[in-house]
Design a protein around this motif. Structure first.
Motif, PDB file in Angstrom:
ATOM      1  N   ILE A 155      16.259  -9.867  -2.775  1.00 15.04           N
ATOM      2  CA  ILE A 155      16.710  -9.771  -1.710  1.00 15.04           C
ATOM      3  C   ILE A 155      16.982  -8.011  -1.229  1.00 15.04           C
ATOM      4  O   ILE A 155      15.826  -7.821  -0.612  1.00 15.04           O
ATOM      5  N   GLU A 156      17.739  -7.619  -2.112  1.00  9.71           N
ATOM      6  CA  GLU A 156      17.877  -6.162  -1.505  1.00  9.71           C
ATOM      7  C   GLU A 156      17.122  -5.239  -1.993  1.00  9.71           C
ATOM      8  O   GLU A 156      16.996  -4.009  -2.128  1.00  9.71           O
ATOM      9  N   LEU A 157      16.222  -5.418  -2.779  1.00  6.50           N
ATOM     10  CA  LEU A 157      14.783  -4.740  -2.672  1.00  6.50           C
ATOM     11  C   LEU A 157      13.808  -5.031  -2.285  1.00  6.50           C
ATOM     12  O   LEU A 157      13.071  -3.940  -2.608  1.00  6.50           O
ATOM     13  N   ILE A 158      13.046  -5.951  -2.025  1.00  8.36           N
ATOM     14  CA  ILE A 158      12.161  -5.675  -0.968  1.00  8.36           C
ATOM     15  C   ILE A 158      12.309  -5.393   0.146  1.00  8.36           C
ATOM     16  O   ILE A 158      13.654  -4.662   0.521  1.00  8.36           O
ATOM     17  N   GLY A 159      11.551  -4.263   0.552  1.00 12.05           N
ATOM     18  CA  GLY A 159      11.184  -2.790   1.701  1.00 12.05           C
ATOM     19  C   GLY A 159      11.013  -1.792   1.214  1.00 12.05           C
ATOM     20  O   GLY A 159      11.499  -1.368   1.665  1.00 12.05           O
ATOM     21  N   LEU A 160      11.833  -2.113   0.237  1.00 17.87           N
ATOM     22  CA  LEU A 160      11.920  -0.640  -0.583  1.00 17.87           C
ATOM     23  C   LEU A 160      11.183   0.342  -1.853  1.00 17.87           C
ATOM     24  O   LEU A 160      10.784  -0.511  -2.426  1.00 17.87           O
ATOM     25  N   SER A 161      11.260   1.529  -1.808  1.00 21.42           N
ATOM     26  CA  SER A 161      10.908   2.247  -2.401  1.00 21.42           C
ATOM     27  C   SER A 161      10.406   2.268  -4.048  1.00 21.42           C
ATOM     28  O   SER A 161      11.792   2.237  -4.362  1.00 21.42           O
ATOM     29  N   ALA A 162       9.411   1.340  -4.245  1.00 21.35           N
ATOM     30  CA  ALA A 162       9.829   1.295  -6.178  1.00 21.35           C
ATOM     31  C   ALA A 162      10.277   2.990  -6.750  1.00 21.35           C
ATOM     32  O   ALA A 162      10.905   2.614  -7.448  1.00 21.35           O
ATOM     33  N   HIS A 163       9.177   3.493  -6.618  1.00 21.16           N
ATOM     34  CA  HIS A 163       9.629   5.301  -7.415  1.00 21.16           C
ATOM     35  C   HIS A 163      10.330   5.640  -7.405  1.00 21.16           C
ATOM     36  O   HIS A 163      11.414   6.029  -8.006  1.00 21.16           O
ATOM     37  N   GLU A 164      11.098   4.893  -5.640  1.00 20.44           N
ATOM     38  CA  GLU A 164      12.420   6.285  -5.043  1.00 20.44           C
ATOM     39  C   GLU A 164      13.934   5.821  -5.611  1.00 20.44           C
ATOM     40  O   GLU A 164      14.539   5.516  -5.780  1.00 20.44           O
ATOM     41  N   LEU A 165      13.658   4.166  -6.013  1.00 22.78           N
ATOM     42  CA  LEU A 165      14.920   3.337  -6.751  1.00 22.78           C
ATOM     43  C   LEU A 165      15.042   3.282  -8.592  1.00 22.78           C
ATOM     44  O   LEU A 165      15.848   3.294  -8.790  1.00 22.78           O
ATOM     45  N   ARG A 189       1.341  -1.398   0.271  1.00 23.60           N
ATOM     46  CA  ARG A 189      -0.051  -0.195  -0.133  1.00 23.60           C
ATOM     47  C   ARG A 189       0.648   1.125  -0.208  1.00 23.60           C
ATOM     48  O   ARG A 189       0.209   2.478  -0.521  1.00 23.60           O
ATOM     49  N   ASP A 190       2.349   1.479   0.752  1.00 21.31           N
ATOM     50  CA  ASP A 190       2.574   2.449   0.350  1.00 21.31           C
ATOM     51  C   ASP A 190       4.273   2.252  -0.970  1.00 21.31           C
ATOM     52  O   ASP A 190       5.004   3.025  -0.422  1.00 21.31           O
ATOM     53  N   GLY A 191       3.987   1.269  -1.550  1.00 17.74           N
ATOM     54  CA  GLY A 191       4.457   1.342  -2.504  1.00 17.74           C
ATOM     55  C   GLY A 191       5.743   0.783  -2.342  1.00 17.74           C
ATOM     56  O   GLY A 191       6.723   1.155  -3.049  1.00 17.74           O
ATOM     57  N   VAL A 220       6.209  11.662  -6.955  1.00 19.22           N
ATOM     58  CA  VAL A 220       5.462  10.023  -6.517  1.00 19.22           C
ATOM     59  C   VAL A 220       4.217  10.575  -7.038  1.00 19.22           C
ATOM     60  O   VAL A 220       2.961   9.561  -7.823  1.00 19.22           O
ATOM     61  N   GLU A 221       3.400  11.905  -6.475  1.00 15.27           N
ATOM     62  CA  GLU A 221       2.261  11.931  -6.871  1.00 15.27           C
ATOM     63  C   GLU A 221       1.103  11.813  -8.367  1.00 15.27           C
ATOM     64  O   GLU A 221       0.494  12.341  -7.996  1.00 15.27           O
ATOM     65  N   ASP A 222       2.631  12.132  -9.279  1.00 17.86           N
ATOM     66  CA  ASP A 222       1.792  12.166 -10.500  1.00 17.86           C
ATOM     67  C   ASP A 222       2.546  10.527 -11.132  1.00 17.86           C
ATOM     68  O   ASP A 222       1.783  10.324 -12.127  1.00 17.86           O
ATOM     69  N   CYS A 223       2.467   9.963 -10.174  1.00 17.12           N
ATOM     70  CA  CYS A 223       3.541   8.370 -10.652  1.00 17.12           C
ATOM     71  C   CYS A 223       2.018   7.658 -11.167  1.00 17.12           C
ATOM     72  O   CYS A 223       0.795   7.356 -10.043  1.00 17.12           O
ATOM     73  N   PRO A 224       1.756   7.088 -12.285  1.00 14.98           N
ATOM     74  CA  PRO A 224       0.296   6.637 -12.528  1.00 14.98           C
ATOM     75  C   PRO A 224       0.212   4.706 -11.349  1.00 14.98           C
ATOM     76  O   PRO A 224      -1.325   4.629 -11.240  1.00 14.98           O
ATOM     77  N   GLU A 245       7.714   6.325 -20.685  1.00 10.89           N
ATOM     78  CA  GLU A 245       8.557   6.258 -19.129  1.00 10.89           C
ATOM     79  C   GLU A 245       9.720   5.725 -18.470  1.00 10.89           C
ATOM     80  O   GLU A 245       9.695   4.520 -19.928  1.00 10.89           O
ATOM     81  N   VAL A 246      10.580   5.530 -18.563  1.00 13.31           N
ATOM     82  CA  VAL A 246      11.710   4.920 -17.851  1.00 13.31           C
ATOM     83  C   VAL A 246      11.982   4.247 -16.505  1.00 13.31           C
ATOM     84  O   VAL A 246      11.830   5.012 -15.690  1.00 13.31           O
ATOM     85  N   PHE A 247      11.989   3.019 -16.796  1.00 16.08           N
ATOM     86  CA  PHE A 247      12.756   2.902 -15.113  1.00 16.08           C
ATOM     87  C   PHE A 247      14.710   3.148 -15.180  1.00 16.08           C
ATOM     88  O   PHE A 247      15.121   2.930 -16.214  1.00 16.08           O
ATOM     89  N   PHE A 248      14.975   2.506 -14.080  1.00 15.21           N
ATOM     90  CA  PHE A 248      16.301   3.250 -13.763  1.00 15.21           C
ATOM     91  C   PHE A 248      16.883   1.340 -13.189  1.00 15.21           C
ATOM     92  O   PHE A 248      16.406   0.758 -12.190  1.00 15.21           O
ATOM     93  N   ASP A 249      18.020   0.953 -14.035  1.00 15.02           N
ATOM     94  CA  ASP A 249      18.620  -0.326 -13.171  1.00 15.02           C
ATOM     95  C   ASP A 249      19.134   0.187 -11.850  1.00 15.02           C
ATOM     96  O   ASP A 249      19.936   1.441 -11.345  1.00 15.02           O
ATOM     97  N   ARG A 250      20.343  -0.290 -11.924  1.00 14.44           N
ATOM     98  CA  ARG A 250      21.373  -0.679 -10.496  1.00 14.44           C
ATOM     99  C   ARG A 250      22.420   0.588 -10.569  1.00 14.44           C
ATOM    100  O   ARG A 250      23.029   1.114  -9.813  1.00 14.44           O
ATOM    101  N   GLU A 251      23.036   0.778 -11.701  1.00 15.98           N
ATOM    102  CA  GLU A 251      23.719   1.387 -12.293  1.00 15.98           C
ATOM    103  C   GLU A 251      23.397   3.204 -12.640  1.00 15.98           C
ATOM    104  O   GLU A 251      23.926   3.830 -12.291  1.00 15.98           O
ATOM    105  N   GLY A 252      21.719   3.230 -12.315  1.00 16.97           N
ATOM    106  CA  GLY A 252      21.546   5.029 -12.488  1.00 16.97           C
ATOM    107  C   GLY A 252      20.788   4.513 -13.826  1.00 16.97           C
ATOM    108  O   GLY A 252      20.465   5.830 -14.237  1.00 16.97           O
TER     109      GLY A 252
END
Length: 244
Positions: free
Chosen positions: A142-152, A122-124, A165-169, A185-192
């Motif tokens: 493992i390193e992804l679980i619990g992190l904010s998807a939008h920030e990451l 519920r919190d993304g 984040v409020e504009d994110c679909p 739109e774009v997503f970002f990998d580990r290296e940014g």
């Protein structure tokens, strides 16, 4: 005999003189050969099943008196309770086993899908990532679980400007429960590094229909974009050659 009477009446029944009990003809001879002279029966009630009976035998005529009957009645109640608990535990174990099989099948399906899939609460925050998603992001699960998807992985737009984040679909789907199909739109990998994506986000709901998060299915469209650019370039070249 006592068992049949206990099943009919729903109460404890007894025969303190089996040798002369006219109602116990069917089982009397077997009981007498084994040395039994008295018999008491108590109904057992298990949830969702026909009534059963628990029988006790004694080698003495007139053995079952009030004190013995009260004690054995308590024993019968304990047996019925223990049997009910055992059946509930067995049913629960069966359900849990079936759920475990279903979860394994679901996991195998998720891991075999070419599109990236991740679930958010519920919190993304990230709940799970399938193999394709982990590979696209260059991260382990493992390193992804619990992190904010939008920030990451979704913090900037295609033009490089910050993505509130409020504009994110995806965030809006978690808020309003509407399924969305998004392109451009774009997503970002580990290296940014950004990579272009097309994705569908749908709400996750609880038992009462409440929104509990979202599931996002996405694909890297880099190769498709490259082909589109090449096709556009070829078209421009043909046009230029036609104008000459």
């Amino acid at each position: 005999g006592p068992i049949a009477r206990a099943l009919r009446s729903g109460r404890r029944e007894l025969s303190n003189d089996l040798a002369n009990d006219a109602e116990s003809v069917a089982t009397r001879e077997v009981a007498l050969r084994r040395g039994y002279r008295s018999k008491a029966a108590f109904p057992l009630y298990l949830s969702g099943e026909p009534p059963r009976a628990l029988a006790f035998f004694a080698r003495e005529t007139g053995y079952f008196q009030d004190d013995e009957l009260d004690l054995l009645n308590a024993v019968a109640e304990d047996v019925a309770h223990a049997a009910g608990v055992y059946r509930r535990d067995a049913q629960r174990a069966l359900v849990e086993s079936e759920l475990a099989v279903t979860r394994r099948h679901t996991q195998l399906i998720l891991e075999s899908i070419a599109d990236g899939i991740h679930g958010l609460d519920r919190d993304g925050r990230i709940l799970f990532e399938n193999r394709a998603a982990r590979q696209m992001f260059g991260r382990n699960g493992i390193e992804l679980i619990g992190l904010s998807a939008h920030e990451l992985i979704h913090h900037h737009r295609t033009d490089g400007t910050p993505y509130p984040v409020e504009d994110c679909p995806i965030h809006r789907t978690i808020e309003d429960g509407h399924t969305r199909h998004v392109e451009g739109e774009v997503f970002f990998d580990r290296e940014g590094r950004p990579f272009p994506v097309e994705y569908v986000c749908a709400p996750l709901t609880g038992h009462h229909g409440e929104i509990t998060g979202a599931v996002v299915s996405f694909r890297d469209v880099s190769e498709r974009r490259r082909r589109e650019r090449l096709e556009a370039l070829e078209t421009d070249v043909r046009r230029a050659m036609g104008d000459e």
